[in-house]
Design a protein around this motif. Sequence first.
Motif, PDB file in Angstrom:
ATOM      1  N   PHE A 449       0.856  -1.174   0.000  1.00 11.73           N
ATOM      2  CA  PHE A 449       0.000   0.000   0.000  1.00 11.73           C
ATOM      3  C   PHE A 449       0.900   1.234   0.000  1.00 11.73           C
ATOM      4  N   SER A 450       0.545   2.239  -0.791  1.00 11.99           N
ATOM      5  CA  SER A 450       1.356   3.455  -0.828  1.00 11.99           C
ATOM      6  C   SER A 450       0.469   4.676  -1.023  1.00 11.99           C
ATOM      7  N   VAL A 451       0.942   5.801  -0.490  1.00 14.43           N
ATOM      8  CA  VAL A 451       0.256   7.084  -0.665  1.00 14.43           C
ATOM      9  C   VAL A 451       1.310   8.088  -1.125  1.00 14.43           C
ATOM     10  N   THR A 452       1.124   8.630  -2.326  1.00  8.87           N
ATOM     11  CA  THR A 452       2.070   9.576  -2.913  1.00  8.87           C
ATOM     12  C   THR A 452       1.430  10.954  -2.969  1.00  8.87           C
ATOM     13  N   ASP A 453       2.181  11.967  -2.533  1.00  7.98           N
ATOM     14  CA  ASP A 453       1.655  13.336  -2.556  1.00  7.98           C
ATOM     15  C   ASP A 453       2.607  14.252  -3.311  1.00  7.98           C
ATOM     16  N   SER A 454       2.147  15.463  -3.554  1.00 12.21           N
ATOM     17  CA  SER A 454       2.980  16.480  -4.218  1.00 12.21           C
ATOM     18  C   SER A 454       3.287  17.597  -3.238  1.00 12.21           C
ATOM     19  N   GLY A 455       3.481  17.223  -1.953  1.00 14.37           N
ATOM     20  CA  GLY A 455       3.637  18.197  -0.889  1.00 14.37           C
ATOM     21  C   GLY A 455       5.053  18.677  -0.669  1.00 14.37           C
ATOM     22  N   ILE A 456       5.363  18.975   0.608  1.00 10.88           N
ATOM     23  CA  ILE A 456       6.602  19.680   0.953  1.00 10.88           C
ATOM     24  C   ILE A 456       7.841  18.807   0.822  1.00 10.88           C
ATOM     25  N   GLY A 457       7.692  17.492   0.874  1.00 10.62           N
ATOM     26  CA  GLY A 457       8.863  16.617   0.786  1.00 10.62           C
ATOM     27  C   GLY A 457       9.739  16.718   2.020  1.00 10.62           C
ATOM     28  N   LEU A 458      10.692  15.808   2.132  1.00 12.90           N
ATOM     29  CA  LEU A 458      11.535  15.734   3.334  1.00 12.90           C
ATOM     30  C   LEU A 458      12.988  15.510   2.956  1.00 12.90           C
ATOM     31  N   THR A 459      13.907  16.088   3.743  1.00  9.71           N
ATOM     32  CA  THR A 459      15.332  15.785   3.600  1.00  9.71           C
ATOM     33  C   THR A 459      15.607  14.431   4.241  1.00  9.71           C
ATOM     34  N   GLN A 460      16.809  13.880   3.988  1.00  8.42           N
ATOM     35  CA  GLN A 460      17.165  12.587   4.598  1.00  8.42           C
ATOM     36  C   GLN A 460      17.209  12.707   6.113  1.00  8.42           C
ATOM     37  N   GLU A 461      17.707  13.828   6.619  1.00  8.04           N
ATOM     38  CA  GLU A 461      17.768  14.032   8.063  1.00  8.04           C
ATOM     39  C   GLU A 461      16.368  14.027   8.671  1.00  8.04           C
ATOM     40  N   GLN A 462      15.407  14.665   7.973  1.00  9.72           N
ATOM     41  CA  GLN A 462      14.037  14.680   8.465  1.00  9.72           C
ATOM     42  C   GLN A 462      13.404  13.294   8.386  1.00  9.72           C
ATOM     43  N   GLN A 463      13.729  12.544   7.337  1.00 14.92           N
ATOM     44  CA  GLN A 463      13.185  11.192   7.205  1.00 14.92           C
ATOM     45  C   GLN A 463      13.643  10.296   8.345  1.00 14.92           C
ATOM     46  N   LEU A 466      11.354  10.304  11.399  1.00 19.25           N
ATOM     47  CA  LEU A 466       9.982   9.827  11.296  1.00 19.25           C
ATOM     48  C   LEU A 466       9.810   8.470  11.972  1.00 19.25           C
ATOM     49  N   PHE A 467       8.555   8.095  12.189  1.00 17.99           N
ATOM     50  CA  PHE A 467       8.168   6.811  12.773  1.00 17.99           C
ATOM     51  C   PHE A 467       8.599   6.665  14.222  1.00 17.99           C
ATOM     52  N   GLN A 468       9.063   7.768  14.865  1.00 12.31           N
ATOM     53  CA  GLN A 468       9.393   7.735  16.283  1.00 12.31           C
ATOM     54  C   GLN A 468       8.317   8.483  17.061  1.00 12.31           C
ATOM     55  N   PRO A 469       8.000   8.018  18.293  1.00 16.70           N
ATOM     56  CA  PRO A 469       6.936   8.649  19.073  1.00 16.70           C
ATOM     57  C   PRO A 469       7.208  10.127  19.319  1.00 16.70           C
ATOM     58  N   PHE A 470       6.176  10.950  19.142  1.00 17.43           N
ATOM     59  CA  PHE A 470       6.202  12.382  19.433  1.00 17.43           C
ATOM     60  C   PHE A 470       7.242  13.136  18.601  1.00 17.43           C
ATOM     61  N   MET A 471       7.693  12.525  17.487  1.00 22.63           N
ATOM     62  CA  MET A 471       8.693  13.173  16.640  1.00 22.63           C
ATOM     63  C   MET A 471       8.063  13.560  15.319  1.00 22.63           C
ATOM     64  N   GLN A 472       8.354  14.792  14.856  1.00 26.09           N
ATOM     65  CA  GLN A 472       7.936  15.231  13.540  1.00 26.09           C
ATOM     66  C   GLN A 472       9.162  15.732  12.796  1.00 26.09           C
ATOM     67  N   ALA A 473       9.045  15.753  11.475  1.00 26.33           N
ATOM     68  CA  ALA A 473      10.214  16.083  10.659  1.00 26.33           C
ATOM     69  C   ALA A 473      10.741  17.482  10.969  1.00 26.33           C
ATOM     70  N   ASP A 474       9.859  18.387  11.324  1.00 31.65           N
ATOM     71  CA  ASP A 474      10.250  19.766  11.578  1.00 31.65           C
ATOM     72  C   ASP A 474       9.501  20.237  12.811  1.00 31.65           C
ATOM     73  N   GLY A 475      10.197  20.884  13.746  1.00 37.34           N
ATOM     74  CA  GLY A 475       9.557  21.320  14.974  1.00 37.34           C
ATOM     75  C   GLY A 475       8.451  22.324  14.742  1.00 37.34           C
ATOM     76  N   THR A 476       8.489  23.011  13.596  1.00 34.86           N
ATOM     77  CA  THR A 476       7.444  24.013  13.311  1.00 34.86           C
ATOM     78  C   THR A 476       6.190  23.375  12.732  1.00 34.86           C
ATOM     79  N   ILE A 477       6.258  22.105  12.343  1.00 41.33           N
ATOM     80  CA  ILE A 477       5.111  21.456  11.715  1.00 41.33           C
ATOM     81  C   ILE A 477       3.929  21.401  12.669  1.00 41.33           C
ATOM     82  N   ASN A 478       4.214  21.106  13.937  1.00 40.77           N
ATOM     83  CA  ASN A 478       3.145  21.012  14.916  1.00 40.77           C
ATOM     84  C   ASN A 478       2.409  22.330  15.036  1.00 40.77           C
TER      85      ASN A 478
END
Length: 618
Positions: A449-463, A466-478
């Motif tokens: 299953f996959s979901v592809t978007d045309s959104g903001i994208g992520l750097t490798q560091e931000q990737q 991901l998948f960690q509790p209470f963690m988002q790619a960018d602190g400003t996203i919240n």
Amino acid sequence: MSPAKNQHKVSDELFRLLITSVSDYAIYMIGPDGEVLTWNKGAEEIKGYLADEIIGKNFSQFYTQVDQQAGLPAFELKQAQLKGRFEDVAWRVRKDNTQFFAKISITPLYNKEKQLRGFAKITRDMTDRKNSDDALAKLKEEEEIFRPLVSSVLDYAIIVLNPDGVIITWNEGAKRITGYSADEITGQSFTRLYTIEATAAGKPLQELNDAGTLGRFDERGWRVRQDGSQFFAHITTTPLRDHNGLLRGFAEVFRDVTDRKEYEDAQVQSRHELQMLNGELALARDQAQAASKYKSEFVANMSHEIRTPLNGIIGMCNVLLTTSMSEAQTLYARAIKTAGNSLLTIINDILDFSKIEAGRIDLERTDFSPVKVVETACEILANNARQKNLTLMSFIDPSMPLRLRGDQERVQQILINFISNAIKFSQSGEVIVKAVVQTTSQDKVNVRFSVTDSGIGLTQEQQDKLFQPFMQADGTINRRFGGTGLGLSISKQLVELMEGTIGIESIKDSGSTFWFLVPFECCAPGPSVTAQAELFGVRSLNVDDEPNSREIVHHYLTSWGLRNDSVSTVEAGMKLLRAGVEQNDPYKIVILDLSMPHKNGMDMAKEVFEDPSLNNVH
């Protein structure tokens, strides 16, 4: 004769006995040019020459003619000078021209002015044990006593004692290790090298008795230097006997291994400390796990208690919105409902996370339709995509089984989380949801299953975050988009509970693809192509300005056996329809996109209906 001279005479006699009485080894001295200077009993037995026959001659005659022509004798002496010692195993020649396989050791000898005085050479006949590794190891062990006596090695203390333990000879290595010069220690009891406790216990004499009885004695223990400091030594004591078997003294070799002793003690201490630390860590881990479990159970219970009245609030807001209210009251009620739904989403995330942490998640195993799961997830969020003018498309692999067995609710939950994020982080463009059969085996099928978007994208560091509790790619996203940061962590843990894998493919500012691969049991195979036999070969046309939409429809149509062409504009589509009529291969089906630039789907439909040559097009 003075006592000093007499003692020197005894020392020379013991040294001579040590060298000449050895019959298993050929031990002899060679001058700088290879001239034989001394010759022991072992050399006579191994080589076949008596001392009178060989002394004064060049040692190269013990080599084969081939080795002599190759210059091997001079080469070995040169190597001994360069490296401090030369060792080899090779064939050598006896007096009667027979050959024997020999173990050879050559050590250069220097005077106090560092001038080369000659070489000490030790040879042993190894013919009977040429291929025996054990014999070579034993030979090396036996030579440890004799080799240092004829070398200038400073790492070993080499001394000779009379039968009573009085020191007769003392080498430079002994001076370097203990601090005593030969003049200071010669004629003294070797007990001066022992601690007071060891001497009082009679340990020195006991070691000599053991050496005389056993033929050799090895010991590791503390010894004393001239300045009173102690060092840890490895000692080997060997009895020296004359040809009648009478004990004439002892050869003792020892080496300072204090650094090794301290290292070994440190290792023991480190192992002990590590064992204690591991025990403490294990206890702390168990306590932390217990505390985490109780915490998760508490949070799960509290989340459940909060969710119940919150559902009541949202429900009453829905009822309130059906009543007659002023415009301001309606606005307030909708704001309460929106806030309540946001809070419910957060609480649901916390509840799921807490259940997983507490180990209270039980997966369902029911039969479900993968098509329905994907389409339902898209339908739930279709309005969200429409409000942001995003195109939301779905594609299900035509070879997908009609029914799978697994946890339908959890699969749909993960898809909704992925689609919701894709819509949240995309300001324009499209979101594509796909379910594709990756591999199949017997009754098992792996679905990606996959979901592809045309959104903001992520750097490798931000990737990586991901998948960690209470963690988002960018602190400003919240702050910009809201959310708990738990959705992806929950998704990851759910996928792993289903024995699957999860991941992301993304480029900064170029969109992202979130995917998960899960194995299912196949309950019903995919649709049979014979069911669409009437469509085989039918010519179809797909008109859509969205390339991904054209691709999806093209896959569906061709999987049903239709011949399909795709274009992006009404003008191109009309041109193909008329060309098909002229070629007597008309299109029977046209699929139109309602919203296209310039002319839309309704405009093209009108043109088709007004053209008499196209009245067979559906």
